[in-house]
Design a protein around this motif. Structure first.
Motif, short mmCIF file in Angstrom:
data_model
loop_
_atom_site.label_atom_id
_atom_site.label_comp_id
_atom_site.label_asym_id
_atom_site.label_seq_id
_atom_site.Cartn_x
_atom_site.Cartn_y
_atom_site.Cartn_z
N ARG A 49 -9.95 2.17 -4.97
CA ARG A 49 -9.68 0.75 -5.16
C ARG A 49 -10.97 0.02 -4.79
O ARG A 49 -11.41 0.10 -3.64
CB ARG A 49 -8.48 0.33 -4.30
N LYS A 50 -11.58 -0.65 -5.75
CA LYS A 50 -12.90 -1.28 -5.58
C LYS A 50 -13.89 -0.27 -5.01
O LYS A 50 -14.70 -0.59 -4.15
CB LYS A 50 -12.82 -2.46 -4.61
N THR B 227 -9.24 6.74 -1.37
CA THR B 227 -8.11 7.23 -0.59
C THR B 227 -7.72 8.58 -1.16
O THR B 227 -7.43 8.70 -2.35
CB THR B 227 -6.90 6.28 -0.69
N SER C 271 -3.54 -6.45 1.95
CA SER C 271 -3.34 -5.14 1.31
C SER C 271 -4.60 -4.65 0.63
O SER C 271 -5.37 -5.44 0.08
CB SER C 271 -2.22 -5.24 0.28
N GLN C 272 -4.77 -3.35 0.68
CA GLN C 272 -5.88 -2.75 -0.07
C GLN C 272 -5.56 -2.76 -1.56
O GLN C 272 -6.41 -3.01 -2.40
CB GLN C 272 -6.10 -1.31 0.43
N THR C 273 -4.31 -2.51 -1.88
CA THR C 273 -3.83 -2.55 -3.26
C THR C 273 -3.93 -3.98 -3.79
O THR C 273 -3.62 -4.92 -3.07
CB THR C 273 -2.35 -2.11 -3.29
N ARG C 274 -4.33 -4.14 -5.04
CA ARG C 274 -4.30 -5.47 -5.64
C ARG C 274 -2.84 -5.84 -5.90
O ARG C 274 -2.09 -5.08 -6.52
CB ARG C 274 -5.07 -5.49 -6.96
N GLU D 68 -13.34 2.10 -2.98
CA GLU D 68 -12.93 2.70 -1.72
C GLU D 68 -11.98 3.85 -1.98
O GLU D 68 -10.97 3.68 -2.67
CB GLU D 68 -12.26 1.64 -0.85
N THR E 31 -3.34 1.27 -8.18
CA THR E 31 -4.30 0.31 -7.61
C THR E 31 -3.84 -1.14 -7.74
O THR E 31 -4.33 -2.00 -7.03
CB THR E 31 -5.68 0.46 -8.27
N ASP F 40 0.81 -1.22 0.00
CA ASP F 40 0.00 0.00 0.00
C ASP F 40 0.85 1.27 0.00
O ASP F 40 0.38 2.34 -0.37
CB ASP F 40 -0.97 0.01 1.19
N ASP G 171 -11.54 0.67 -9.93
CA ASP G 171 -10.16 1.09 -9.67
C ASP G 171 -9.91 2.32 -10.53
O ASP G 171 -9.92 2.23 -11.77
CB ASP G 171 -9.17 -0.02 -10.07
#
Ligand SMILES: [Zn+2]
Length: 383
Positions: free
Chosen positions: A367-368, A372, A111-114, A370, A87, A78, A333
């Motif tokens: 990301r999906k 930031t 992780s939030q990141t893929r 969500e 993303t 992240d 994303d």
């Protein structure tokens, strides 16, 4: 948490769909819902005016090292992912078959990141700094095939480093074995190129359509350019048969001079991986957005550079139309970028400076669905 959101009046650049226009993007239930102009939406839905900003599909960094703790070069996904407007990050060989599952459990799933993976052909990945392919017994063939079969959604390629410091006296042999592994697994081989042996020509000979070369524009001897400064015939032939060329900046693998010569000859990277890791986060790499800004400073057009970090990367991963796109229905994303204008002095891996007029600065990422928000404004951007 994913929120329903309308991004209004941004410059939408989605090269995979051939889009470049000022418009709106509607996100619902964590997915892209609609893309268009003057969208009308239900009352109560959050709308955000992003006029003057650029909306792109969530950026993809094809070359990172995001397995901290186990490899000493790793950083948290992240940190270099959503924290930098990216993303999807692809870890390029930090883990091999023996330490892939701990990587998945401790880091990738948290992780939030893929996070996608190019699995190192060497079973231990990069836990030692060098020499992981200096002994063919380090290539865990059967175990690697097993992992690719068990985790097809995550493992998207096999990574091997073709440098003298990595292969020892074995020359091109470990790379040929890694190619055999990738071929049997049905996924691309991703080869890091560096100091010979093995020679670039013998490495390229192994590669087929969809295989990827990274560190393509390094400035060491034995690179992609011939004595006259033009791309070698072997390099052009590899591209002709569908081999892909990633930038792979890293601490020592991106040279403005090489890039300038190659670009003059019409030879551009297909993707813009950073090879970001703990030792180059504070320079010369900084981030994907900064690496992309260097390509702008070298004279490439913005949509071309965005294509490399979206549709180009997605197609290298075999995920065209699923990631790196704003196609309605896909996971939301999205990266929102500011194009800062001014005077920026960039540095390559050789310490050469290059003046540029633009700096891409991510201000928000989804990301999906969500959101930031990133602190950046042009004054505080680092490069
Ligand atoms: Zn790397």
């Amino acid at each position: 948490m994913a929120v329903d959101l309308l991004l209004r009046s941004g410059r939408i650049i989605d090269p995979g769909q051939g889009l470049d226009f000022v418009g709106d993007l509607l996100i619902e239930d964590g997915r892209i819902r609609t893309i268009g102009q003057h969208l009308t939406v239900n009352e109560g839905l959050t709308a955000l005016d992003v006029s003057g900003l650029i909306i792109t599909p969530g950026l993809i960094d094809l070359h990172t090292h995001v397995y901290p703790g186990v490899t000493n070069l790793g950083v948290m996904p992240d940190t270099v992912g959503v924290g930098m407007g990216v993303t999807t990050v692809v870890d390029a060989g930090s883990a091999g078959s023996r330490n892939f599952e701990p990587f998945l459990e401790t880091t990738i799933r948290e992780s939030q990141t893929r996070v996608l993976v190019f699995l190192n052909a060497a079973g231990d990945g990069l836990i030692r700094e060098k020499g992981e392919l200096a002994d063919l017994r380090n290539v865990t063939f059967a175990e690697s095939l097993e992992k690719v079969k068990d985790y097809p959604g995550v493992i998207r390629g096999i990574k091997a480093r073709a440098s003298a410091s990595v292969v020892g006296d074995l020359g091109v042999k470990p790379i040929a074995l890694a190619k055999d592994l990738a071929f049997q697994a049905g996924i691309p081989l991703v080869v890091h190129i560096g100091n010979a042996p093995p020679r670039l020509e013998e490495v390229l000979e192994l590669l087929q359509r969809g295989d990827i070369v990274t560190h393509s524009f390094h400035g060491k001897p034995g690179g992609i350019l011939g004595a006259g400064g033009e791309p070698l015939p072997e390099v052009l032939a590899a591209r002709e048969r569908g081999v892909l060329f990633d930038l792979g900046h890293g601490t020592s693998s991106f040279c403005f001079h090489t890039a300038r010569k190659a670009f003059q000859a019409g030879f551009l990277p297909d993707t813009v991986g950073t090879d970001i890791y703990s030792q180059n986060l504070a320079g010369p790499v900084f981030s994907l957005a900064v690496t992309m800004s260097k390509l702008l400073a070298l004279g490439l057009e913005l949509p071309t550079v965005i294509a490399m970090a979206t549709a180009g990367a997605a197609s290298a991963l075999g995920l065209a139309g699923t990631v790196g796109t704003l196609r309605p229905g896909v996971e939301a994303d999205v990266t929102v970028l500011q194009l800062c204008q001014g005077g920026f002095s960039f540095s390559d891996s050789e310490g050469e400076r290059l003046d540029g007029r633009y700096l891409l600065n991510p201000v928000m990422v989804l990301r999906k669905g969500e959101v930031t928000r990133l602190s950046g404004d042009c004054e505080r951007a680092r490069w």
